[in-house]
Motif scaffolding. Structure first.
Motif, PDB file in Angstrom:
ATOM      1  N   UNK A   1       5.200 -12.926   7.876  1.00 34.22           N
ATOM      2  CA  UNK A   1       4.762 -12.223   9.070  1.00 34.22           C
ATOM      3  C   UNK A   1       5.590 -11.007   9.436  1.00 34.22           C
ATOM      4  N   UNK A   2       6.622 -10.697   8.657  1.00 29.08           N
ATOM      5  CA  UNK A   2       7.466  -9.544   8.931  1.00 29.08           C
ATOM      6  C   UNK A   2       6.983  -8.343   8.138  1.00 29.08           C
ATOM      7  N   UNK A   3       6.817  -7.206   8.813  1.00 32.10           N
ATOM      8  CA  UNK A   3       6.383  -5.982   8.147  1.00 32.10           C
ATOM      9  C   UNK A   3       7.556  -5.356   7.405  1.00 32.10           C
TER      10      UNK A   3
ATOM     11  N   UNK B   1       0.287   1.868 -11.150  1.00 28.87           N
ATOM     12  CA  UNK B   1      -0.230   1.664 -12.500  1.00 28.87           C
ATOM     13  C   UNK B   1      -0.113   0.206 -12.940  1.00 28.87           C
ATOM     14  N   UNK B   2       0.974  -0.458 -12.539  1.00 28.68           N
ATOM     15  CA  UNK B   2       1.194  -1.859 -12.913  1.00 28.68           C
ATOM     16  C   UNK B   2       0.332  -2.813 -12.091  1.00 28.68           C
ATOM     17  N   UNK B   3      -0.280  -2.330 -11.028  1.00 29.77           N
ATOM     18  CA  UNK B   3      -1.134  -3.171 -10.198  1.00 29.77           C
ATOM     19  C   UNK B   3      -0.384  -3.899  -9.099  1.00 29.77           C
ATOM     20  N   UNK B   4       0.863  -3.541  -8.851  1.00 39.06           N
ATOM     21  CA  UNK B   4       1.648  -4.184  -7.797  1.00 39.06           C
ATOM     22  C   UNK B   4       1.367  -3.597  -6.424  1.00 39.06           C
ATOM     23  N   UNK B   5       0.700  -2.461  -6.370  1.00 39.84           N
ATOM     24  CA  UNK B   5       0.429  -1.800  -5.094  1.00 39.84           C
ATOM     25  C   UNK B   5      -0.893  -1.043  -5.172  1.00 39.84           C
TER      26      UNK B   5
ATOM     27  N   UNK C   1       0.875  -1.170   0.000  1.00 41.35           N
ATOM     28  CA  UNK C   1       0.000   0.000   0.000  1.00 41.35           C
ATOM     29  C   UNK C   1       0.913   1.221   0.000  1.00 41.35           C
ATOM     30  N   UNK C   2       0.768   2.072  -1.002  1.00 37.65           N
ATOM     31  CA  UNK C   2       1.609   3.255  -1.119  1.00 37.65           C
ATOM     32  C   UNK C   2       0.839   4.466  -0.605  1.00 37.65           C
TER      33      UNK C   2
ATOM     34  N   UNK D   1       4.177   0.230   2.228  1.00 41.21           N
ATOM     35  CA  UNK D   1       4.073  -0.604   3.416  1.00 41.21           C
ATOM     36  C   UNK D   1       3.449  -1.929   3.019  1.00 41.21           C
ATOM     37  N   UNK D   2       3.966  -3.004   3.583  1.00 40.86           N
ATOM     38  CA  UNK D   2       3.439  -4.331   3.297  1.00 40.86           C
ATOM     39  C   UNK D   2       4.111  -5.362   4.177  1.00 40.86           C
ATOM     40  N   UNK D   3       4.150  -6.619   3.709  1.00 43.56           N
ATOM     41  CA  UNK D   3       4.794  -7.689   4.467  1.00 43.56           C
ATOM     42  C   UNK D   3       5.538  -8.607   3.508  1.00 43.56           C
ATOM     43  N   UNK D   4       6.331  -9.517   4.081  1.00 37.19           N
ATOM     44  CA  UNK D   4       7.147 -10.407   3.251  1.00 37.19           C
ATOM     45  C   UNK D   4       6.539 -11.786   3.062  1.00 37.19           C
TER      46      UNK D   4
END
Length: 67
Positions: free
Chosen positions: A42-44, A59-63, A24-25, A36-39
């Motif tokens: 469980x790690x932020x 735009x690419x849909x990755x976020x 999430x940008x 912000x996200x996770x791996x």
């Protein structure tokens, strides 16, 4: 920009270039961009981005866009 995948440094496991999942940008107070996200384990993860890379990832849909 051909590659719009978002990566970050994992402080807990000391790994570099870990892909951010469910990113999430959002905008910072000074006008920058932060992902912000996770791996997936469980790690932020967070990563500061430039405007070009942040908008390319959305735009690419990755976020997702937060503002």
């Amino acid at each position: 920009m051909a590659d719009a995948t978002l990566t970050a440094y994992n402080v807990k496991t000391k790994e570099k270039n870990v892909p951010i999942q469910d990113a999430v940008i959002s905008r910072t107070a000074k006008g920058g961009y932060i992902a912000k996200g996770h791996d997936g384990k469980g790690n932020k993860l967070t990563s500061l981005l430039g405007e070009e890379k942040a908008l390319a990832a959305i735009k690419a849909g990755n976020a997702k866009q937060d503002w």
